[in-house]
Design an enzyme around this catalytic site. Structure first.
Site, PDB file in Angstrom:
ATOM      1  N   GLY A   1      41.845  38.571  50.120  1.00 28.68           N
ATOM      2  CA  GLY A   1      42.435  37.463  49.383  1.00 28.68           C
ATOM      3  C   GLY A   1      43.436  36.723  50.236  1.00 28.68           C
ATOM      4  O   GLY A   1      43.603  36.991  51.428  1.00 28.68           O
TER       5      GLY A   1
ATOM      6  N   ASP B   1      45.913  33.695  36.346  1.00 25.12           N
ATOM      7  CA  ASP B   1      44.804  33.555  37.289  1.00 25.12           C
ATOM      8  C   ASP B   1      43.548  34.257  36.779  1.00 25.12           C
ATOM      9  O   ASP B   1      42.918  35.035  37.478  1.00 25.12           O
ATOM     10  CB  ASP B   1      45.206  34.120  38.657  1.00 25.12           C
TER      11      ASP B   1
END
Length: 940
Positions: free
Chosen positions: A643, A764
């Site tokens: 990520g 998110d």
């Protein structure tokens, strides 16, 4: 014995032919084909003098044909094909004067065709395909006037085609391909007026194509490709009105294509690539609707591409590359609905790319590179979801790279090089997870390399050179373990080359020249063996690579810097630990005062006594070394995800327990450290306060000057994004499973928003942050951007939502509340239903023109049938499941309302999902999206 016929075909018989068989002297028919018989064919077979039909095909017989075969003078059929027979064809074969059908194909016969074959005057079929026969085709073959079918292909025959072949006026099939025949085709070939198929491709034939071929008025298949033919294509080919396949490629032909080549309207396959043909495209091709495959590339053909081609309902493949075609691309290509490949590169085509190309939804290859195209790349290309190759390079295209290209999930090759494209590289390119080749070089692209590129783990070649890219090289690029070629040259990249590149074992070519890089080059074979030019014109690169200066050894000053760095780490970590301690104290007080908070309707999962982690006391010291050992010091071999601020590793501890370890990336500056540590703290603070079966469980955390990481339960199924991007996995994830996933996520969000105090907003929610266990139970993960809502605070924050899932109000306000998660949940649900990110479908949604905040959204595409929006990889839902799908689709659109106040709460969503589904008023296959949008009752 009186037995006259024996058929033991297709019985899995093994071993040699039994000796008792030779006693059956009255046999007229013996079928032993398609077994596993082996060994040589015995000489005793000559004892079966009454045999008329002998078929031994598709076994494992080896060795030569026994000479005793000459005794079978009554044979009319002899099939020995598909065995392992070898040696020459015996001269004795000529004694079988009654023979009508002879098939010796697919063996290992060598030598020449025996001259004695001239005696087989009753022969109608002669099959010698796929052997090792050599020498010339004997002139005597012209004596076999009964022949209808000759197949001599895939051998080593040499010499010329005998002129006597013209005597075989009954021939309908003549296969001579894949030999070493040379010389010209005899003009006597024109006598074969009954011929349907003629193949002599892949030989060494020369001279001109005889015009006498035009006399074969029934010819359907003519294949002469890969020879040395010269001269023009005879105009007499216009007479072949039954012609379906014409293959003339890879010769040295000149002149024009026959004007009426499709005069009969039957032409299906027409290939003439790799010649020196000139002139226009035949007008007859424009109306030749029977065409399926056309390859005329690598010639010098001219003409207006917009006028010379029509609409072809059956066309599957066309390649007109490397010619001199001009004009503009016609939107009519989008009406060729069966077209899978359109190649017109390296011509003189101008104008813009027609948006109608997006209607050619079967396209898998679109190559219009090396022309003079201008304008923007049409967004409509996103509809080409089957596209594997998209090459628009070397044109004059401008504007931004459309975000919609990220919708092309099957894309393997993307080449947009050498245009005038500007803006940034879209983050959504990271959704094209099957990409093998990505070339964006020689444009005017700015900003940095997006994190999404680090998701392209299949990538083998990456070229973003000759742009205006800046900032640092992504460390995530070092995780692309299949990358072979990397070109980052001629940009404005700064900082050092990430050490993660040292693990790129597949990398063989690298160029980072003409940037502003400094520091050591990675200890990687590709870097160590690269030429000096690959590093030239940078700020201060050093290391053990060709032509570079060695890096300076560590000095006292550097040691002082390291000491200061350590002090800085302490200054950051000590306050951080104080914050954590204070958080735990607050949590403890809340727990004592409100013992039911965080436990409503959801009991904590049972603790494993062998579990090495205890969230309330774990500080990383107990199993720190086990984590380091299990991940081999966080080797890329154990990495299962990368990520923006962290990488995730799979680790098996000594106890056998498997965990997921989320390790923060080493920050390259203080600002990056502070941001990453804030997310780290937020994730710990959030997950220590919640327990729910659909929220990933945090076992512990570690704060360490060298490594900071979180330790989670490991979920075998991976992310929902991964499941939906794989055709196989998505097909296994049926409608019932998907509906249950939606319920799981809704329950978790309901718990966070309504059963925790203070409420928790995830911020998110996306398919990449929904993880699945082996039973497809969904768990929300990645709480790095989560927020505890303070009723006494404004709760304003920075943008953190994954692109494509953000609520519209975040474009003008950064205020966080539960309705942001509700919107993201709605996007997620539509993605689960469609099997891919909804993209254009959601962009078609808009707020009602009504001023009422409770008005539902309207849809430009409201007449689209719901069944056409569903994931087509799954079978149609049952009647009962259809009710559920309609209902959750209604719910998802309610969650996507433009007005936050008009979206339902997650409590309402969770409650509605637990209710019994209403019976459908209309048949499922007739329900439109417009009908689904009647959602007023759900928005309170």
């Amino acid at each position: 014995m009186s037995l006259t016929k024996m058929s033991l075909a297709t019985n899995n018989l093994i071993g040699p032919i039994p000796a008792t068989m030779w006693n059956l002297t009255n046999l007229t028919l013996l079928y032993l084909f398609t077994n596993k018989l082996s060994g040589p064919i015995p000489q005793e077979i000559g004892m079966l003098r009454s045999l008329v039909d002998l078929q031994l095909s598709e076994n494992n017989f080896l060795g030569p044909i026994p000479t005793s075969i000459k005794n079978l003078v009554n044979l009319t059929t002899l099939y020995l094909d598909n065995n392992k027979l070898s040696g020459p064809i015996p001269q004795e074969i000529g004694m079988l004067r009654s023979l009508v059908d002879l098939d010796l194909s697919e063996n290992n016969f060598s030598g020449s065709i025996p001259v004695s074959i001239k005696n087989l005057v009753n022969l109608t079929t002669l099959y010698l395909i796929t052997n090792k026969l050599s020498g010339p085709i004997p002139q005597e073959i012209g004596m076999l006037r009964s022949l209808v079918d000759i197949k001599l292909s895939e051998n080593n025959f040499s010499g010329s085609i005998p002129a006597s072949i013209g005597n075989l006026r009954n021939l309908t099939w003549l296969y001579l391909h894949e030999n070493q025949l040379f010389g010209s085709i005899p003009s006597t070939i024109g006598n074969l007026t009954k011929l349907l198929e003629l193949t002599s491709d892949e030989n060494l034939l020369s001279g001109s194509i005889p015009r006498e071929i035009g006399r074969m008025k029934y010819l359907e298949y003519l294949s002469l490709w890969s020879n040395k033919f010269t001269g023009s294509i005879p105009i007499e080919l216009n007479n072949l009105t039954h012609l379906q396949n014409l293959q003339l490629s890879m010769n040295e032909l000149t002149g024009h294509l026959p004007h009426n080549i499709c005069h009969g309207g039957s032409l299906v396959n027409f290939t003439a690539f790799g010649n020196k043909l000139t002139g226009p495209i035949p007008k007859s091709l424009k109306s030749c609707t029977s065409l399926y495959r056309v390859r005329l590339n690598r010639n010098q053909l001219s003409g207006n591409i917009a006028k010379d081609f029509g609409i072809y309902p059956n066309l599957n493949y066309i390649d007109m590359s490397d010619n001199k075609l001009f004009g503009e691309l016609s939107g009519k290509w989008g009406q060729c609905h069966n077209l899978t490949s359109l190649r017109v590169s390296n011509n003189n085509i101008s104008g813009e790319i027609p948006p109608e190309l997006g209607n050619g939804t079967q396209l898998r290859v679109l190559d219009i590179s090396s022309n003079h195209l201008v304008g923007k790349i049409p967004k409509s290309l996103e509809r080409l979801t089957s596209l594997i190759t998209l090459d628009l390079s070397n044109n004059k295209l401008s504007g931004n790279i459309p975000l919609e290209i990220g919708e092309l999930s099957d894309l393997e090759r993307l080449n947009l090089a050498a245009n005038n494209l500007k803006g940034s590289i879209p983050e959504l390119l990271g959704e094209c997870v099957k990409l093998l080749y990505l070339n964006l070089s020689r444009n005017m692209l700015a900003e940095g390399i997006p994190f999404g590129i680090g998701n392209l783990h299949s990538l083998e070649n990456l070229d973003v050179s000759h742009n205006l890219l800046k900032w640092k090289i992504l460390a995530q690029l070092g995780q692309l373990d299949k990358l072979e070629a990397l070109n980052l040259s001629h940009n404005k990249l700064s900082g050092s080359i990430p050490l993660t590149f040292e693990g790129m074992l597949s990398l063989s070519s690298v160029d980072v020249s003409y940037n502003q890089l400094q520091g050591p080059v990675p200890k990687n074979k590709a870097f160590q063996e690269a030429l000096l030019s690959a590093f030239s014109n940078n700020k201060a690169l050093c290391g053990n690579a060709t032509g570079l200066k060695a890096c300076a050894p560590t000095t006292n000053n550097e040691a002082n810097k390291k000491e200061k760095s350590n002090k800085l780490v302490i200054l950051i970590i000590v306050p951080l630990l104080a914050i954590l301690l204070l958080s735990f104290m607050v949590i403890g007080i809340i727990y004592l005062l409100y013992p039911k908070v965080g436990r409503v309707e959801n009991e904590p999962r049972r603790e494993n006594n062998e579990n090495l982690f205890a969230i309330w006391s774990y500080d990383g010291k107990l199993v720190y070394e086990n984590i380091i050992e299990a991940t081999e010091d966080f080797s890329s071999e154990h990495c299962i995800g990368v990520g923006g601020s962290a990488s995730v590793y799979k680790a098996q501890l000594p106890s056998g327990q498997v965990v997921a370890v989320k390790k923060l990336h080493a920050p390259e500056d203080d600002g990056g450290r502070a941001n990453d540590q804030n997310g780290f703290t937020s994730e710990i603070q959030t997950l220590t306060e919640i327990r729910h079966r659909n929220i990933v469980r945090l076992y512990g955390f570690c704060l360490h000057p060298r490594h900071s990481f979180l330790v989670y339960e490991f979920l075998e199924g991976g992310s929902l994004q991964k499941i939906l991007s794989s055709d196989q996995q998505a097909s296994e994830c049926g409608w019932i499973t998907r509906v249950n996933m939606v319920k799981d996520v809704a329950d978790a969000l309901c718990y966070m928003h309504h059963d925790c105090s203070p409420p928790i907003v995830h911020r998110d929610i996306s398919s990449k942050n929904v993880l699945l266990d082996f039973e497809y139970v969904a768990h929300i993960s990645d709480f790095g951007s989560a927020r505890l809502l303070n009723p006494n605070s404004s709760n304003w924050t920075s943008f953190a939502v994954t692109f494509g899932y953000a609520a519209p109000e975040l474009a003008y306000t950064m205020e966080v509340n539960e309705k942001c998660d509700v919107f993201s949940f709605g996007m997620l649900v539509v993605e689960v239903i469609m099997g891919k990110h909804p993209g254009e479908l959601i962009s078609s949604l808009s707020s009602s023109s009504s001023s009422s905040s409770s008005s539902p959204p309207t849809l430009v595409v409201q007449d689209i049938l719901l069944k056409d929006v569903l994931d087509q990889r799954l079978s149609s839902p049952t009647a009962k499941m259809a009710e559920g799908l309609v209902f959750i689709t209604k719910l998802s659109f309610a969650c996507l309302h433009a007005s936050p106040q008009s979206r339902p709460t997650m409590r309402e969503v969770s409650t509605e999902l637990s209710k019994q589904r209403p019976t459908l008023q209309n048949p499922f296959h007739k329900i439109t999206l417009g009908q689904v949008l009647d959602i007023r009752s759900l928005a309170s």
